[in-house]
Scaffold this motif. Sequence first.
Motif, short mmCIF file in Angstrom:
data_model
loop_
_atom_site.label_atom_id
_atom_site.label_comp_id
_atom_site.label_asym_id
_atom_site.label_seq_id
_atom_site.Cartn_x
_atom_site.Cartn_y
_atom_site.Cartn_z
N TYR A 131 0.85 -1.18 0.00
CA TYR A 131 0.00 0.00 0.00
C TYR A 131 0.89 1.23 0.00
O TYR A 131 1.67 1.44 0.92
CB TYR A 131 -0.94 0.02 1.21
CG TYR A 131 -1.88 1.22 1.22
CD1 TYR A 131 -2.88 1.34 0.26
CD2 TYR A 131 -1.73 2.24 2.16
CE1 TYR A 131 -3.73 2.43 0.24
CE2 TYR A 131 -2.58 3.34 2.15
CZ TYR A 131 -3.57 3.43 1.19
OH TYR A 131 -4.40 4.54 1.15
N TYR A 183 -9.61 1.47 -2.31
CA TYR A 183 -8.19 1.59 -1.98
C TYR A 183 -7.32 1.06 -3.12
O TYR A 183 -7.65 0.07 -3.77
CB TYR A 183 -7.89 0.82 -0.69
CG TYR A 183 -8.58 1.39 0.53
CD1 TYR A 183 -7.98 2.37 1.30
CD2 TYR A 183 -9.85 0.93 0.89
CE1 TYR A 183 -8.62 2.89 2.42
CE2 TYR A 183 -10.49 1.45 2.01
CZ TYR A 183 -9.87 2.43 2.77
OH TYR A 183 -10.51 2.95 3.87
N ILE A 185 -4.35 -0.89 -3.96
CA ILE A 185 -3.49 -1.92 -3.36
C ILE A 185 -2.74 -2.63 -4.48
O ILE A 185 -3.33 -3.01 -5.50
CB ILE A 185 -4.33 -2.92 -2.54
CG1 ILE A 185 -5.04 -2.19 -1.40
CG2 ILE A 185 -3.44 -4.04 -1.99
CD1 ILE A 185 -5.99 -3.07 -0.60
#
Length: 271
Positions: A131, A183, A185
Amino acid sequence: MADAKQSHLNGAYYGPSIPSTKSYHRPGRGGGGGGCFSCCCGCLCSCIFNLIFQIVLTAVVIVGIAIVVVWLIFRPNKVKFNVTDATLTEFNISTPTNTTLYYNLALNMTIRNPNKRIGIYYDRIEARAFYQGQRFAATDLQPFYQRHKNTATLNPEFKGQNVVMLGDSELSNYNSEKSSGTYSIDLKLYLRVRFKFGLFKSPKFKPKIECDLKVPLESNGQTSSGTFETTKCHFDWNEPHDADQYMQIQLNDVLVHLSSLAKLDLKITKV
């Protein structure tokens, strides 16, 4: 009296001694024999170099022809990696320290081997999750052999907590993605593979697979920002990633060797 004295002098020479005209030869100091030996030695060395060149050139040509024939027979194609599904049920950075990431991520992947005559040994598979450039999880997957014209599935899962060092800009990005519910990732697969061409097995290679994922956070079985879309992964070109590139590298090596041998032969000819 004078006549008697003159006749006596005609029988001998009473002047300084005359140097001898006989020549002496010192062995090993020049001369025709040494030149002949040097010439024979040079010819012998040249013949040996030419013989070695011919042998190596023949071997390289045979190997090159064999590689071309194998490539024509097997016609290697690229192996395809895709992430078909991703479920993220937790992705939270603790406060106030902002250093511990709590995560729960499950992925479904497919590996498609489109080749008709090439199998693949996956001797090692390590999946790592990142991340914003920080690795927060890793897991090893079960090795396996993939047959030709086959689709295999992988199911890496990441669950737990880990320390991540995020700066102000990274924390700002995290808060922005937290608000959007999706998100960014990154998934990376570190592989150790071998290719099987009939009865022949290639050496081991270590390609790296990279997948840039956009994963929505799921809560109570629902997501607030849409569903996950199938993502195509790409290869890190530092290593041969499939049979096609492996064969191309071998062909390039053969061409490089042929070029080097041609230069060597030219130097020998000049000598």
